[in-house]
Design a protein around this motif. Structure first.
Motif: not given
Length: 142
Positions: A104-122
Protein backbone atom coordinates in the motif's frame (compact mmCIF):
# COMPACT_ATOMS: atom_id res chain seq x y z
CA UNK A 1 1.20 -2.15 -14.60
CA UNK A 2 -0.61 -4.71 -12.47
CA UNK A 3 -4.35 -4.85 -12.14
CA UNK A 4 -4.39 -3.46 -8.59
CA UNK A 5 -1.98 -0.65 -9.53
CA UNK A 6 -4.28 0.24 -12.40
CA UNK A 7 -7.23 0.08 -10.01
CA UNK A 8 -5.57 2.46 -7.56
CA UNK A 9 -4.81 4.88 -10.38
CA UNK A 10 -8.40 4.80 -11.59
CA UNK A 11 -9.64 5.19 -8.00
CA UNK A 12 -7.42 8.26 -7.63
CA UNK A 13 -8.94 9.77 -10.77
CA UNK A 14 -12.48 9.13 -9.51
CA UNK A 15 -11.68 10.64 -6.09
CA UNK A 16 -10.13 13.69 -7.75
CA UNK A 17 -13.10 14.18 -10.08
CA UNK A 18 -15.62 13.64 -7.27
CA UNK A 19 -13.90 16.29 -5.19
CA UNK A 20 -13.87 18.75 -8.10
CA UNK A 21 -17.56 18.12 -8.77
CA UNK A 22 -18.44 18.04 -5.06
CA UNK A 23 -20.12 14.67 -5.35
CA UNK A 24 -19.75 11.35 -3.56
CA UNK A 25 -16.94 9.22 -5.05
CA UNK A 26 -18.86 5.95 -5.05
CA UNK A 27 -21.89 7.57 -6.70
CA UNK A 28 -19.65 9.05 -9.40
CA UNK A 29 -18.11 5.61 -9.91
CA UNK A 30 -21.50 3.93 -10.27
CA UNK A 31 -22.88 6.47 -12.72
CA UNK A 32 -19.82 7.30 -14.84
CA UNK A 33 -17.27 4.51 -14.62
CA UNK A 34 -18.39 1.13 -13.35
CA UNK A 35 -20.07 -0.28 -16.48
CA UNK A 36 -17.28 0.93 -18.75
CA UNK A 37 -14.64 -0.66 -16.51
CA UNK A 38 -16.67 -3.85 -16.05
CA UNK A 39 -16.69 -4.24 -19.82
CA UNK A 40 -12.88 -4.04 -19.80
CA UNK A 41 -12.22 -6.14 -16.71
CA UNK A 42 -14.57 -7.45 -14.06
CA UNK A 43 -11.68 -7.81 -11.60
CA UNK A 44 -10.51 -4.22 -12.11
CA UNK A 45 -14.06 -2.95 -11.68
CA UNK A 46 -14.52 -4.94 -8.47
CA UNK A 47 -11.24 -3.68 -7.00
CA UNK A 48 -12.12 -0.04 -7.75
CA UNK A 49 -15.60 -0.50 -6.30
CA UNK A 50 -14.07 -2.10 -3.19
CA UNK A 51 -11.68 0.84 -2.71
CA UNK A 52 -14.28 3.54 -3.38
CA UNK A 53 -16.97 1.94 -1.24
CA UNK A 54 -14.47 1.41 1.60
CA UNK A 55 -13.04 4.92 1.40
CA UNK A 56 -16.56 6.36 1.35
CA UNK A 57 -17.66 4.32 4.38
CA UNK A 58 -14.59 5.29 6.40
CA UNK A 59 -14.30 8.86 5.08
CA UNK A 60 -14.28 10.61 8.46
CA UNK A 61 -11.85 8.18 10.10
CA UNK A 62 -9.47 8.37 7.13
CA UNK A 63 -9.58 12.17 7.05
CA UNK A 64 -8.99 12.36 10.80
CA UNK A 65 -5.88 10.17 10.43
CA UNK A 66 -4.59 12.40 7.64
CA UNK A 67 -5.15 15.46 9.84
CA UNK A 68 -3.51 13.76 12.83
CA UNK A 69 -0.29 12.87 10.98
CA UNK A 70 0.00 15.75 8.51
CA UNK A 71 1.71 18.08 10.94
CA UNK A 72 1.22 21.77 10.13
CA UNK A 73 -1.16 20.96 7.26
CA UNK A 74 -4.86 21.70 7.02
CA UNK A 75 -6.58 18.93 5.06
CA UNK A 76 -8.37 21.38 2.75
CA UNK A 77 -5.10 23.18 1.90
CA UNK A 78 -3.24 20.00 1.02
CA UNK A 79 -2.79 19.22 -2.67
CA UNK A 80 -5.88 17.36 -3.91
CA UNK A 81 -3.78 14.61 -5.45
CA UNK A 82 -1.78 14.05 -2.24
CA UNK A 83 -4.92 14.05 -0.09
CA UNK A 84 -6.60 11.44 -2.28
CA UNK A 85 -3.52 9.23 -2.58
CA UNK A 86 -3.42 9.25 1.22
CA UNK A 87 -7.11 8.30 1.41
CA UNK A 88 -6.53 5.24 -0.78
CA UNK A 89 -3.44 4.08 1.09
CA UNK A 90 -4.84 4.72 4.57
CA UNK A 91 -7.99 2.79 3.69
CA UNK A 92 -5.80 -0.10 2.57
CA UNK A 93 -3.58 0.08 5.66
CA UNK A 94 -6.46 0.22 8.11
CA UNK A 95 -9.15 -1.91 6.49
CA UNK A 96 -7.81 -4.08 3.63
CA UNK A 97 -6.25 -6.96 5.50
CA UNK A 98 -5.34 -8.86 2.34
CA UNK A 99 -3.02 -6.08 1.14
CA UNK A 100 0.42 -5.99 2.79
CA UNK A 101 1.18 -2.54 4.30
CA UNK A 102 4.44 -2.20 2.35
CA UNK A 103 2.54 -2.72 -0.90
CA UNK A 104 0.00 0.00 0.00
CA UNK A 105 2.77 2.43 0.94
CA UNK A 106 4.89 1.70 -2.14
CA UNK A 107 1.90 2.00 -4.46
CA UNK A 108 0.98 5.35 -2.89
CA UNK A 109 4.53 6.63 -3.37
CA UNK A 110 4.44 5.57 -7.03
CA UNK A 111 1.14 7.43 -7.54
CA UNK A 112 2.65 10.48 -5.84
CA UNK A 113 5.67 10.34 -8.19
CA UNK A 114 3.42 10.07 -11.22
CA UNK A 115 0.71 12.60 -10.33
CA UNK A 116 2.02 14.79 -7.51
CA UNK A 117 4.67 17.46 -7.38
CA UNK A 118 8.33 17.06 -6.46
CA UNK A 119 7.60 16.93 -2.71
CA UNK A 120 4.60 14.59 -2.94
CA UNK A 121 6.41 11.23 -2.66
CA UNK A 122 8.26 12.26 0.50
CA UNK A 123 5.15 13.88 2.00
CA UNK A 124 2.97 10.82 1.30
CA UNK A 125 5.63 8.41 2.55
CA UNK A 126 6.11 10.36 5.80
CA UNK A 127 2.42 10.36 6.66
CA UNK A 128 1.85 6.73 5.72
CA UNK A 129 4.93 5.62 7.64
CA UNK A 130 3.58 7.38 10.75
CA UNK A 131 0.11 5.89 10.32
CA UNK A 132 1.62 2.44 9.89
CA UNK A 133 3.96 2.68 12.89
CA UNK A 134 1.62 4.44 15.29
CA UNK A 135 -1.83 3.11 14.36
CA UNK A 136 -1.07 -0.45 13.39
CA UNK A 137 1.77 -1.17 15.83
CA UNK A 138 3.18 -3.39 13.11
CA UNK A 139 0.53 -6.08 13.79
CA UNK A 140 -0.25 -6.55 10.11
CA UNK A 141 3.28 -7.62 9.28
CA UNK A 142 5.25 -6.23 6.41
Amino acid sequence: MGLRSEGRELTLKVLYEAEAKKTLPYNLWQFNYSQNQRDKSQELSEFCAFLLKGISSHWEEINSLIKKYAKNWVLERMATIDRNILRIAIFELMYAEDIPPKVSINEAIELAKKYGDLESPRFVNGILDSVFKKELNNDKGS
